[in-house]
Design a protein around this motif. Structure first.
Motif, PDB file in Angstrom:
ATOM      1  N   LYS A 272       0.828  -1.209   0.000  1.00  0.00           N
ATOM      2  CA  LYS A 272       0.000   0.000   0.000  1.00  0.00           C
ATOM      3  C   LYS A 272       0.860   1.256   0.000  1.00  0.00           C
ATOM      4  CE  LYS A 272      -3.317   2.521   2.877  1.00  0.00           C
ATOM      5  NZ  LYS A 272      -4.051   2.519   4.173  1.00  0.00           N
ATOM      6  N   ASP A 273       1.869   1.293   0.851  1.00  0.00           N
ATOM      7  CA  ASP A 273       2.721   2.470   0.994  1.00  0.00           C
ATOM      8  C   ASP A 273       4.063   2.259   0.311  1.00  0.00           C
ATOM      9  OD1 ASP A 273       0.819   3.742   2.801  1.00  0.00           O
ATOM     10  OD2 ASP A 273       1.481   2.260   4.274  1.00  0.00           O
ATOM     11  N   ARG A 274       4.684   3.351  -0.112  1.00  0.00           N
ATOM     12  CA  ARG A 274       5.995   3.294  -0.759  1.00  0.00           C
ATOM     13  C   ARG A 274       7.056   3.717   0.256  1.00  0.00           C
ATOM     14  NH1 ARG A 274       7.168   6.585  -4.605  1.00  0.00           N
ATOM     15  NH2 ARG A 274       5.580   8.160  -4.142  1.00  0.00           N
ATOM     16  N   PRO A 275       7.838   2.781   0.764  1.00  0.00           N
ATOM     17  CA  PRO A 275       8.799   3.110   1.813  1.00  0.00           C
ATOM     18  C   PRO A 275       9.851   4.119   1.384  1.00  0.00           C
ATOM     19  CG  PRO A 275       9.160   0.873   0.987  1.00  0.00           C
ATOM     20  CD  PRO A 275       7.869   1.340   0.430  1.00  0.00           C
ATOM     21  N   GLN A 276      10.280   4.088   0.123  1.00  0.00           N
ATOM     22  CA  GLN A 276      11.279   5.052  -0.324  1.00  0.00           C
ATOM     23  C   GLN A 276      10.758   6.476  -0.242  1.00  0.00           C
ATOM     24  OE1 GLN A 276      14.393   4.860  -1.023  1.00  0.00           O
ATOM     25  NE2 GLN A 276      14.691   2.647  -0.998  1.00  0.00           N
ATOM     26  N   ALA A 277       9.471   6.660  -0.506  1.00  0.00           N
ATOM     27  CA  ALA A 277       8.871   7.997  -0.402  1.00  0.00           C
ATOM     28  C   ALA A 277       8.793   8.446   1.052  1.00  0.00           C
ATOM     29  CB  ALA A 277       7.481   7.990  -1.038  1.00  0.00           C
ATOM     30  N   LEU A 278       8.608   7.487   1.970  1.00  0.00           N
ATOM     31  CA  LEU A 278       8.522   7.808   3.395  1.00  0.00           C
ATOM     32  C   LEU A 278       9.897   8.051   4.002  1.00  0.00           C
ATOM     33  CD1 LEU A 278       5.906   5.077   4.328  1.00  0.00           C
ATOM     34  CD2 LEU A 278       5.477   7.539   4.259  1.00  0.00           C
ATOM     35  N   LEU A 279      10.931   7.489   3.386  1.00  0.00           N
ATOM     36  CA  LEU A 279      12.276   7.575   3.948  1.00  0.00           C
ATOM     37  C   LEU A 279      12.740   9.019   4.108  1.00  0.00           C
ATOM     38  CD1 LEU A 279      14.912   6.329   4.916  1.00  0.00           C
ATOM     39  CD2 LEU A 279      15.570   5.993   2.529  1.00  0.00           C
ATOM     40  N   ASP A 280      12.476   9.869   3.113  1.00  0.00           N
ATOM     41  CA  ASP A 280      12.905  11.264   3.204  1.00  0.00           C
ATOM     42  C   ASP A 280      12.249  11.974   4.389  1.00  0.00           C
ATOM     43  OD1 ASP A 280      14.590  11.052   1.050  1.00  0.00           O
ATOM     44  OD2 ASP A 280      13.139  11.826  -0.403  1.00  0.00           O
ATOM     45  N   MET A 281      10.992  11.651   4.663  1.00  0.00           N
ATOM     46  CA  MET A 281      10.301  12.249   5.807  1.00  0.00           C
ATOM     47  C   MET A 281      10.955  11.835   7.119  1.00  0.00           C
ATOM     48  SD  MET A 281       6.284  11.731   4.842  1.00  0.00           S
ATOM     49  CE  MET A 281       5.658  12.028   3.197  1.00  0.00           C
ATOM     50  N   VAL A 282      11.308  10.546   7.217  1.00  0.00           N
ATOM     51  CA  VAL A 282      11.926  10.041   8.440  1.00  0.00           C
ATOM     52  C   VAL A 282      13.322  10.643   8.605  1.00  0.00           C
ATOM     53  CG1 VAL A 282      12.600   7.990   9.729  1.00  0.00           C
ATOM     54  CG2 VAL A 282      10.594   7.911   8.245  1.00  0.00           C
ATOM     55  N   ARG A 283      14.062  10.754   7.502  1.00  0.00           N
ATOM     56  CA  ARG A 283      15.387  11.379   7.562  1.00  0.00           C
ATOM     57  C   ARG A 283      15.296  12.810   8.092  1.00  0.00           C
ATOM     58  NH1 ARG A 283      19.685   8.916   5.009  1.00  0.00           N
ATOM     59  NH2 ARG A 283      19.256   7.384   3.359  1.00  0.00           N
ATOM     60  N   LEU A 284      14.325  13.565   7.586  1.00  0.00           N
ATOM     61  CA  LEU A 284      14.168  14.954   7.998  1.00  0.00           C
ATOM     62  C   LEU A 284      13.857  15.053   9.486  1.00  0.00           C
ATOM     63  CD1 LEU A 284      14.030  17.942   7.269  1.00  0.00           C
ATOM     64  CD2 LEU A 284      11.612  17.604   6.655  1.00  0.00           C
ATOM     65  N   ALA A 285      12.957  14.192   9.968  1.00  0.00           N
ATOM     66  CA  ALA A 285      12.606  14.208  11.391  1.00  0.00           C
ATOM     67  C   ALA A 285      13.809  13.860  12.253  1.00  0.00           C
ATOM     68  CB  ALA A 285      11.466  13.235  11.654  1.00  0.00           C
TER      69      ALA A 285
END
Length: 273
Positions: free
Chosen positions: A230-243
Motif C-alpha cells: 500500500k505504501d511506498r517506503p522510499q517515499a517515506l524515507l525522506d520524511m523520516v530522515r528529515l525528522a
C-alpha cells in the motif's frame, strides 16, 4: 511452589523480591492479575499480595475495575526527573508529531537496551494498535528497521556479541543469518537508514533512521511503520530522515556541549551540517 523454589525465594532480599515484582510488568506486558504477578515474579502468592499492597499504598500501582494491576504514573514522574531517554524524548516529540501528521503512519522513537529495542514514544494511527511498538515495548534488535539502525550504531564489539546469541525468527523474511546481518549493518553505516519489510508480519514494514548526539554517536532511532503493498517506503524515507535530522540538531543545540570546534567537526562528519 516446591520446597527448593520456596528456599530460593527466601534467599532473595526484600529489595530483590520487590524488583522481581516490578520486572513482572515488563514480562507480562501491562495489566496483570495477582496470579500473573506471582507467576512472572516467581513469588508465592501471599508474598506477591503483600508487596502489591505496599506498592498500592505508596502509589506505584493502580487497580482497574477488572482487578488488574498496572504501574502508575508515579514511575514515569520519577524516571522523567533523571532518565536520559526521556530527555531525548522531550527534544524529539515535536518532530515526531510533525512526522506522524505528514506521513499518516505510526511513528516511534527508540533506544537500545542490551539486546532489545525499547520504545520511548509511539504515535499510532489507531488507538487499538496492538503489538510491541508501543511506549515501553521491546523487541529484539534484528527484527525492525530502527533496531538494526541502533545495532549499527552500537559498534563492532556489540554487534558480534549480539550475533553470538539466539536470533528469533518471526517470518521467513526475518534476518537470522549472522553474515547477512553484518552486511546489512555495514550498509546502514554507509546510508544512515534502513528499510525492513515483512520482518515481523507479512503486512507491515518499517523505516529507521539514526538520531545522533553532538559527537556524531547514535543515541536513538526514529522508526516508522508502513503497510506493504500500500505504501511506498522510499517515499517515506525522506520524511523520516528529515525528522531524525531535526531531532539530532535539537539535541546538539542543548546547553553544556563540548568544545564548539569538536561539535562542528562531529556534526559535519554525521551529515548534520
Amino acid at each position: 511452589m516446591d520446597i527448593a523454589a520456596d528456599e530460593h525465594v527466601k534467599k532473595r532480599t526484600a529489595a530483590g523480591r520487590m524488583l522481581s515484582l516490578l520486572d513482572a510488568f515488563l514480562r507480562g506486558g501491562g495489566a496483570l492479575r495477582l496470579t500473573d504477578i506471582s507467576r512472572y515474579a516467581d513469588l508465592p502468592l501471599p508474598t506477591a499480595h503483600r508487596l502489591v499492597r505496599e506498592l498500592l499504598e505508596w502509589g506505584g500501582l493502580e487497580q482497574d475495575e477488572e482487578g488488574c494491576y498496572r504501574l502508575s504514573g508515579k514511575f514515569l514522574r520519577l524516571a522523567s526527573s533523571s532518565t536520559r531517554g526521556l530527555e531525548i524524548r522531550e527534544h524529539a516529540l515535536p518532530h515526531l508529531i510533525a512526522l506522524h501528521r505528514t506521513s499518516g503512519q505510526a511513528v516511534q522513537l527508540a533506544v537500545r537496551d542490551d539486546r532489545d529495542i525499547v520504545y520511548l514514544e509511539a504515535l499510532r494511527t489507531h488507538p487499538n494498535w496492538s503489538g510491541e511498538a508501543r511506549i515501553g515495548g521491546r523487541l529484539p534488535l534484528h527484527v525492525s528497521a530502527a533496531g538494526l539502525v541502533l545495532l549499527a550504531g552500537a559498534g563492532p564489539d556489540a554487534l558480534e556479541d549480539y550475533l553470538s546469541g539466539p536470533l528469533k525468527r518471526y517470518t521467513e523474511h526475518t534476518p537470522v543469518d549472522p553474515d547477512a546481518i553484518r552486511a546489512t549493518v555495514a550498509r546502514i553505516r554507509q546510508e544512515k537508514a534502513m528499510i525492513a519489510e515483512r520482518f515481523i508480519t507479512h503486512d507491515a514494514g518499517g523505516v529507521g533512521v539514526p538520531v545522533t548526539n553532538g559527537m556524531g554517536e547514535t543515541i536513538a532511532a526514529v522508526g516508522l511503520i508502513y503497510f506493504t503493498g500500500k505504501d511506498r517506503p522510499q517515499a517515506l524515507l525522506d520524511m523520516v530522515r528529515l525528522a531524525a535530522h531535526r531531532i539530532s540538531r535539537a539535541i546538539c543545540e542543548r546547553p553544556g556541549q563540548p568544545d564548539p570546534r569538536t561539535v562542528d567537526f562531529k556534526r559535519r562528519h554525521a551529515g548534520l551540517l
